[in-house]
Design a protein around this motif. Structure first.
Motif, PDB file in Angstrom:
ATOM      1  N   SER A 157       0.798  -1.317   0.115  1.00 46.38           N
ATOM      2  CA  SER A 157      -0.297  -0.255  -0.413  1.00 46.38           C
ATOM      3  C   SER A 157       1.248   1.896   0.273  1.00 46.38           C
ATOM      4  CB  SER A 157      -0.906  -0.336   0.681  1.00 46.38           C
ATOM      5  OG  SER A 157      -2.313  -0.595   1.083  1.00 46.38           O
ATOM      6  N   LEU A 158       2.049   1.368   0.792  1.00 51.54           N
ATOM      7  CA  LEU A 158       2.898   2.239   0.665  1.00 51.54           C
ATOM      8  C   LEU A 158       4.882   2.138   0.236  1.00 51.54           C
ATOM      9  CD1 LEU A 158       3.494   5.488   0.968  1.00 51.54           C
ATOM     10  CD2 LEU A 158       3.571   4.669   3.161  1.00 51.54           C
ATOM     11  N   PHE A 159       4.772   2.762  -0.963  1.00 51.81           N
ATOM     12  CA  PHE A 159       6.677   2.186  -0.386  1.00 51.81           C
ATOM     13  C   PHE A 159       7.686   3.865  -0.610  1.00 51.81           C
ATOM     14  CE2 PHE A 159       3.982  -1.207  -2.973  1.00 51.81           C
ATOM     15  CZ  PHE A 159       4.388  -1.585  -3.318  1.00 51.81           C
ATOM     16  N   PRO A 160       8.644   3.721  -0.723  1.00 52.69           N
ATOM     17  CA  PRO A 160       8.919   5.442  -1.214  1.00 52.69           C
ATOM     18  C   PRO A 160       9.022   5.581  -2.438  1.00 52.69           C
ATOM     19  CG  PRO A 160      10.735   2.833  -0.200  1.00 52.69           C
ATOM     20  CD  PRO A 160       9.188   2.521  -0.535  1.00 52.69           C
ATOM     21  N   GLY A 161       8.379   5.842  -2.603  1.00 53.39           N
ATOM     22  CA  GLY A 161       8.059   7.298  -3.931  1.00 53.39           C
ATOM     23  C   GLY A 161       7.090   7.386  -4.085  1.00 53.39           C
ATOM     24  N   GLY A 162       5.494   6.453  -2.931  1.00 57.18           N
ATOM     25  CA  GLY A 162       4.333   6.318  -3.843  1.00 57.18           C
ATOM     26  C   GLY A 162       4.004   5.271  -3.383  1.00 57.18           C
ATOM     27  N   VAL A 193       8.915   3.160   7.940  1.00 62.18           N
ATOM     28  CA  VAL A 193       8.608   1.827   7.319  1.00 62.18           C
ATOM     29  C   VAL A 193       8.708   0.362   6.747  1.00 62.18           C
ATOM     30  CG1 VAL A 193       6.614   2.554   5.309  1.00 62.18           C
ATOM     31  CG2 VAL A 193       7.456   4.064   6.552  1.00 62.18           C
ATOM     32  N   TYR A 194       8.417  -0.320   6.728  1.00 61.04           N
ATOM     33  CA  TYR A 194       8.866  -0.973   6.262  1.00 61.04           C
ATOM     34  C   TYR A 194       7.939  -1.874   5.173  1.00 61.04           C
ATOM     35  CZ  TYR A 194      11.026  -1.608  10.706  1.00 61.04           C
ATOM     36  OH  TYR A 194      11.059  -1.410  12.538  1.00 61.04           O
ATOM     37  N   PRO A 195       8.138  -1.375   3.480  1.00 56.55           N
ATOM     38  CA  PRO A 195       6.991  -2.095   2.964  1.00 56.55           C
ATOM     39  C   PRO A 195       6.589  -3.352   2.276  1.00 56.55           C
ATOM     40  CG  PRO A 195       8.584  -1.072   1.842  1.00 56.55           C
ATOM     41  CD  PRO A 195       9.266  -1.039   3.384  1.00 56.55           C
ATOM     42  N   GLY A 196       6.529  -4.313   0.929  1.00 59.30           N
ATOM     43  CA  GLY A 196       6.123  -5.222   0.795  1.00 59.30           C
ATOM     44  C   GLY A 196       7.120  -5.818  -0.296  1.00 59.30           C
ATOM     45  N   HIS A 197       7.621  -4.948  -0.891  1.00 64.24           N
ATOM     46  CA  HIS A 197       9.133  -5.129  -1.651  1.00 64.24           C
ATOM     47  C   HIS A 197      10.277  -3.969  -1.317  1.00 64.24           C
ATOM     48  CE1 HIS A 197       6.732  -7.851  -3.972  1.00 64.24           C
ATOM     49  NE2 HIS A 197       5.542  -7.188  -4.111  1.00 64.24           N
ATOM     50  N   GLY A 198      10.890  -3.865  -1.932  1.00 64.11           N
ATOM     51  CA  GLY A 198      12.180  -2.873  -1.477  1.00 64.11           C
ATOM     52  C   GLY A 198      12.599  -2.481  -0.408  1.00 64.11           C
ATOM     53  N   ASP A 199      13.797  -1.165  -0.286  1.00 66.83           N
ATOM     54  CA  ASP A 199      13.885  -1.257   0.760  1.00 66.83           C
ATOM     55  C   ASP A 199      13.115  -0.216   2.175  1.00 66.83           C
ATOM     56  OD1 ASP A 199      16.290  -1.428  -0.363  1.00 66.83           O
ATOM     57  OD2 ASP A 199      16.756   0.505  -0.646  1.00 66.83           O
ATOM     58  N   ASP A 200      13.387  -0.021   2.907  1.00 72.55           N
ATOM     59  CA  ASP A 200      12.481   0.419   4.156  1.00 72.55           C
ATOM     60  C   ASP A 200      12.333   2.353   3.717  1.00 72.55           C
ATOM     61  OD1 ASP A 200      12.317  -1.849   5.304  1.00 72.55           O
ATOM     62  OD2 ASP A 200      13.621  -1.717   7.030  1.00 72.55           O
ATOM     63  N   THR A 201      11.410   3.333   3.961  1.00 74.10           N
ATOM     64  CA  THR A 201      11.823   4.678   4.384  1.00 74.10           C
ATOM     65  C   THR A 201      11.171   5.053   5.317  1.00 74.10           C
ATOM     66  OG1 THR A 201      10.980   6.616   3.155  1.00 74.10           O
ATOM     67  CG2 THR A 201       9.239   4.865   3.801  1.00 74.10           C
ATOM     68  N   THR A 202      10.668   6.179   5.706  1.00 71.37           N
ATOM     69  CA  THR A 202      10.046   7.141   6.879  1.00 71.37           C
ATOM     70  C   THR A 202       8.979   7.575   6.428  1.00 71.37           C
ATOM     71  OG1 THR A 202      11.339   9.260   7.009  1.00 71.37           O
ATOM     72  CG2 THR A 202      12.094   7.289   8.349  1.00 71.37           C
ATOM     73  N   LEU A 203       7.824   7.958   7.365  1.00 69.84           N
ATOM     74  CA  LEU A 203       6.867   8.619   6.405  1.00 69.84           C
ATOM     75  C   LEU A 203       7.457  10.054   6.448  1.00 69.84           C
ATOM     76  CD1 LEU A 203       3.407   7.888   8.873  1.00 69.84           C
ATOM     77  CD2 LEU A 203       4.340   6.880   7.259  1.00 69.84           C
ATOM     78  N   GLY A 204       8.120  11.076   7.401  1.00 72.52           N
ATOM     79  CA  GLY A 204       8.841  11.885   7.112  1.00 72.52           C
ATOM     80  C   GLY A 204       9.200  12.346   5.582  1.00 72.52           C
ATOM     81  N   ALA A 205      10.458  11.351   5.284  1.00 73.94           N
ATOM     82  CA  ALA A 205      10.880  11.087   4.002  1.00 73.94           C
ATOM     83  C   ALA A 205       9.899  11.345   3.022  1.00 73.94           C
ATOM     84  CB  ALA A 205      11.616   9.833   3.935  1.00 73.94           C
ATOM     85  N   GLU A 206       8.681  10.802   2.749  1.00 82.30           N
ATOM     86  CA  GLU A 206       7.718  11.108   2.071  1.00 82.30           C
ATOM     87  C   GLU A 206       6.339  11.464   2.131  1.00 82.30           C
ATOM     88  OE1 GLU A 206       7.906   8.489  -0.358  1.00 82.30           O
ATOM     89  OE2 GLU A 206       9.748   7.484   0.696  1.00 82.30           O
ATOM     90  N   ARG A 207       6.662  11.915   3.240  1.00 84.84           N
ATOM     91  CA  ARG A 207       5.300  12.807   3.393  1.00 84.84           C
ATOM     92  C   ARG A 207       6.010  14.649   2.153  1.00 84.84           C
ATOM     93  NH1 ARG A 207       2.344  13.637   7.613  1.00 84.84           N
ATOM     94  NH2 ARG A 207       3.959  12.077   8.833  1.00 84.84           N
ATOM     95  N   PRO A 208       6.691  14.967   1.852  1.00 81.19           N
ATOM     96  CA  PRO A 208       6.476  15.733   1.126  1.00 81.19           C
ATOM     97  C   PRO A 208       5.997  16.090  -0.159  1.00 81.19           C
ATOM     98  CG  PRO A 208       8.722  15.739   2.244  1.00 81.19           C
ATOM     99  CD  PRO A 208       7.984  14.636   2.590  1.00 81.19           C
ATOM    100  N   HIS A 209       5.457  14.932  -0.763  1.00 83.71           N
ATOM    101  CA  HIS A 209       5.176  14.111  -2.074  1.00 83.71           C
ATOM    102  C   HIS A 209       3.834  13.946  -2.444  1.00 83.71           C
ATOM    103  CE1 HIS A 209      10.208  14.521  -2.506  1.00 83.71           C
ATOM    104  NE2 HIS A 209       9.629  13.569  -1.392  1.00 83.71           N
TER     105      HIS A 209
END
Length: 218
Positions: A157-162, A193-209
């Motif tokens: 449902s949520l990945f780095p980038g979208g 954030v631990y997604p179903g595929h690929g690298d982890d991220t944080t909500l702060g890294a994604e929020r601006p987008h």
């Protein structure tokens, strides 16, 4: 040092929290992430997405005991090893959202219906959050760490980038609305954030987008 970057065939990642130990592996031809959450004091475990390669999934779990087997959504790359893992851990409770459970060909012992359901293993408690759009019954798993930032497993449902892939404008709007309201509006930037595929991220890294994602559409 845990980076959130684990490669297929590589060593698992281990994220050491005060109470919880998070182990991340990558399995299958679609490089699906599988996670084992372990209460470091009791040893009790919750597994997220037994996607493929049951021997590797069970090796990640170690001696367990596995208490819950959570499937974040109905797509086969997230439950391909579930039958074998459930057979090897017959006391573990299989969990999925009721909207996706009929499409998962392993009996779901606990079919949840909405937000706020909690699972407890050892002295660790996690909350299930319904995110509809990638599939009707997508689930996220939230550990609100009392000693630090929250930790969130988002399936596809949520990945780095979208947000995850959707198949209609209505599904895209549903998913982005849920992700904004139930995750970004509620949780702080430090949320891991631990997604179903690929690298982890944080909500702060994604929020601006977020606005750009909505403008981009599905």
């Amino acid at each position: 040092m845990y980076s959130g970057r684990v490669r297929p065939g590589g060593a698992p990642g281990v994220h050491e929290l005060a109470r919880l130990v998070v182990m991340k592996g990558v399995v299958g031809p679609l490089a699906t992430n599988v996670y084992v959450l372990r209460d470091r004091f009791s040893g009790d475990e919750l597994l997220i997405d037994a996607g493929a390669a049951p021997d590797r999934v069970l090796a990640l779990a170690g001696d367990g005991p596995l208490r819950y087997l959570v499937t974040t959504h109905r797509h086969p790359d997230h439950w391909g090893a579930l039958a074998a893992v459930a057979a090897a851990a017959p006391d573990a409770v299989t969990v999925a959202h009721e909207a996706d459970a009929p499409a998962i060909p392993v009996p779901t012992a606990l079919a949840v219906s909405g937000d706020g359901d909690r699972l407890t293993f050892g002295d660790v408690s996690v909350e299930l959050i319904h995110l509809a759009g990638h599939t009707p019954g997508g689930l996220a798993v939230l550990y609100d760490d009392p000693t630090g930032p929250p930790h969130l497993w988002t399936g596809d449902s949520l990945f780095p980038g979208g947000v995850g892939k959707t198949h209609s404008a209505a599904d895209f709007t549903s998913l982005l609305d849920d992700v904004e309201a139930k995750l970004f509006d509620r949780l702080p930037d430090e949320t891991w954030v631990y997604p179903g595929h690929g690298d982890d991220t944080t909500l702060g890294a994604e929020r601006p987008h977020l606005a750009a994602w909505r403008a981009r559409g599905w």
